[in-house]
Design a protein around this motif. Structure first.
Motif, short mmCIF file in Angstrom:
data_model
loop_
_atom_site.label_atom_id
_atom_site.label_comp_id
_atom_site.label_asym_id
_atom_site.label_seq_id
_atom_site.Cartn_x
_atom_site.Cartn_y
_atom_site.Cartn_z
N GLU A 105 -7.07 -0.31 7.90
CA GLU A 105 -8.02 0.23 8.88
C GLU A 105 -7.55 1.62 9.33
OE1 GLU A 105 -10.69 -2.00 10.43
OE2 GLU A 105 -11.39 0.08 10.60
N GLY A 106 -8.43 2.59 9.26
CA GLY A 106 -8.09 3.94 9.74
C GLY A 106 -7.29 4.77 8.74
N ARG A 107 -6.88 4.17 7.62
CA ARG A 107 -6.12 4.94 6.62
C ARG A 107 -7.12 5.74 5.78
NH1 ARG A 107 -0.59 3.49 4.41
NH2 ARG A 107 -0.32 4.73 2.52
N PRO A 108 -6.85 7.04 5.56
CA PRO A 108 -7.81 7.84 4.80
C PRO A 108 -7.82 7.43 3.33
CG PRO A 108 -5.85 9.12 5.26
CD PRO A 108 -5.67 7.80 5.97
N ARG A 109 -8.93 7.68 2.64
CA ARG A 109 -9.00 7.45 1.20
C ARG A 109 -7.99 8.36 0.51
NH1 ARG A 109 -13.88 5.46 -1.46
NH2 ARG A 109 -12.75 6.00 -3.35
N HIS A 110 -7.58 7.98 -0.69
CA HIS A 110 -6.67 8.75 -1.53
C HIS A 110 -5.28 8.89 -0.92
CE1 HIS A 110 -10.15 9.25 -3.98
NE2 HIS A 110 -10.80 9.73 -2.95
N ASP A 111 -4.86 7.87 -0.18
CA ASP A 111 -3.49 7.77 0.30
C ASP A 111 -3.06 6.32 0.07
OD1 ASP A 111 -1.06 8.10 1.52
OD2 ASP A 111 -1.84 8.01 3.58
N PRO A 112 -2.93 5.93 -1.22
CA PRO A 112 -2.72 4.51 -1.55
C PRO A 112 -1.40 3.96 -1.03
CG PRO A 112 -2.48 5.89 -3.51
CD PRO A 112 -2.98 6.79 -2.43
N HIS A 113 -1.38 2.65 -0.81
CA HIS A 113 -0.18 1.97 -0.34
C HIS A 113 0.85 1.91 -1.47
CE1 HIS A 113 -2.56 0.38 3.10
NE2 HIS A 113 -3.53 0.26 2.21
N SER A 117 5.24 0.82 1.75
CA SER A 117 4.29 0.76 2.87
C SER A 117 4.45 -0.57 3.60
CB SER A 117 2.85 0.88 2.38
OG SER A 117 2.66 2.07 1.67
N LEU A 118 4.18 -0.54 4.89
CA LEU A 118 4.34 -1.75 5.70
C LEU A 118 3.13 -2.67 5.54
CD1 LEU A 118 6.54 -2.67 7.69
CD2 LEU A 118 5.05 -1.84 9.54
N LEU A 130 1.94 -12.92 1.26
CA LEU A 130 3.10 -12.17 1.76
C LEU A 130 4.27 -13.13 2.00
CD1 LEU A 130 4.13 -9.38 2.67
CD2 LEU A 130 3.24 -9.88 4.95
N ALA A 131 3.97 -14.30 2.56
CA ALA A 131 5.01 -15.32 2.74
C ALA A 131 5.58 -15.72 1.38
CB ALA A 131 4.43 -16.54 3.46
N GLY A 132 4.69 -15.88 0.40
CA GLY A 132 5.13 -16.23 -0.97
C GLY A 132 6.08 -15.18 -1.53
N GLU A 133 5.76 -13.91 -1.31
CA GLU A 133 6.64 -12.83 -1.81
C GLU A 133 8.06 -13.01 -1.27
OE1 GLU A 133 5.22 -9.00 -0.62
OE2 GLU A 133 3.34 -9.15 -1.72
#
Ligand SMILES: NC(=O)c1ccc[n+]([C@@H]2O[C@H](COP(=O)([O-])OP(=O)(O)OC[C@H]3O[C@@H](n4cnc5c(N)ncnc54)[C@H](OP(=O)(O)O)[C@@H]3O)[C@@H](O)[C@H]2O)c1
Length: 289
Positions: A105-113, A117-118, A130-133
């Motif tokens: 949410e609020g992250r601009p396009r073309h700035d991929p995770h 990244s958190l 995420l728990a599985g990871e």
């Protein structure tokens, strides 16, 4: 290299089986249930693998909201069962996670995770993966945790269709489709994902990797590219996600990229549109002109 593929009749599982060839041994849901820790241990030990690839998942995102116990049983505890069984057998483990560990949410396009990244999952599916990871990483030091997204492949999955197939079928039937513009992702061809997974295993790479076809698109742009490539004339209506329309909240921006592939000496996956074109041709969905 002897590799066990769990979920071998699934969409990705079938591409992995084909890619790995003779060294691969496939297990379907009828052969193994990842939620049964004792059963998983026995089956994995009996096969004496070098690697165990786990593609099993409960990934119907809206159903996960209704049944979080099953989501965690398969996606977290099940993943840990497989990782632990592999460790006990002296094998490495590959676990597939998802772009839905991010919200965006609020992250601009073309700035991929990227891998650093958190995570910020918006729904039960994402939280359970995420728990599985984490559980896989704790259970087996020889792990590859691969986050991927928007999978489509030539082998039919049990749900019976991929997003591009659905668009082609709706487009041909109705000449009209309505698709959201406000969710962006990095769609990925399972053929390419299987190939890069194998390359990482061969190099004994370890840790977390984002593996998606390069670039990003909204679902609307994904559908538009499908119609451009197939040559099907369709009226497209852009739409916005309606909050509360579906049980699970969808991430508005979950595009991924990798900052770790280069250091492993493994090439990035090709751009998503090039991969989509390959897929649509392989499926025989491109109309003759
Ligand atoms: N599809 C996507 O867009 C997407 C996106 C990001 C990440 N992923 C991840 O990528 C992986 C592969 O996805 P996919 O699209 O290839 O899924 P898929 O086609 O549904 O394949 C998963 C396979 O796992 C089997 N399975 C389910 N529950 C099981 C259990 N408890 N024990 C053993 N086997 C079980 C399924 O068998 P049955 O069908 O007979 O139950 C199926 O053959 C999953 O981990 C998924 O979370 C997928």
């Amino acid at each position: 290299m002897r590799t066990l593929v769990i979920g071998s009749s699934g969409q990705l599982g079938q591409d992995l089986m084909q890619r790995l060839g003779e060294g691969a041994f496939g297990l379907t849901h009828a052969d193994i249930d990842v939620t049964d820790g004792v059963g998983v241990s026995c089956i994995v030990r009996d096969h004496e693998p070098d690697w165990v690839i786990n593609t099993a998942a409960f990934h119907r995102v809206d159903d996960c909201e209704m049944n979080p116990a099953l989501a965690f049983a398969v996606n977290a505890v099940g993943a840990a069962n497989v990782a632990r069984a592999a460790a006990e057998a002296g094998a490495g483990v590959v676990f597939y996670s998802t772009d839905y560990v991010f919200g965006g949410e609020g992250r601009p396009r073309h700035d991929p995770h990227t891998e650093s990244s958190l995570p910020d999952p918006y729904n039960v599916y994402g939280v359970s993966k995420l728990a599985g990871e984490r559980m896989v990483m704790n259970a087996n030091p020889r792990h590859l945790v691969i986050r991927t997204a928007g999978l489509y492949g030539v082998a039919t999955s049990r749900k019976g269709w991929t997003f591009p197939e659905l668009m082609v079928s709706k487009g041909r039937a109705d000449g009209w489709v309505k698709v959201v513009t406000d969710q962006a992702l990095s769609p990925t061809y399972t053929h390419d994902l299987a190939e890069t997974t194998q390359a990482l295993m061969e190099r004994e790479a370890r840790g977390l990797f984002h593996l998606t076809n390069e670039g990003e698109c909204s679902w609307f742009e994904f559908a538009q590219a499908t119609f451009d490539i197939t040559g099907i004339a369709v009226n497209m209506e852009p739409s916005a996600t309606v909050t509360g329309e579906r049980r699970a909240r969808r991430p508005p921006y979950s595009a991924l990229t990798s900052e770790r592939l280069a250091e492993s000496g493994v090439p990035r996956l090709r751009p998503w549109r090039v991969a989509l074109e390959h897929y649509l041709n392989a499926k025989g969905l491109v109309e003759a002109h």
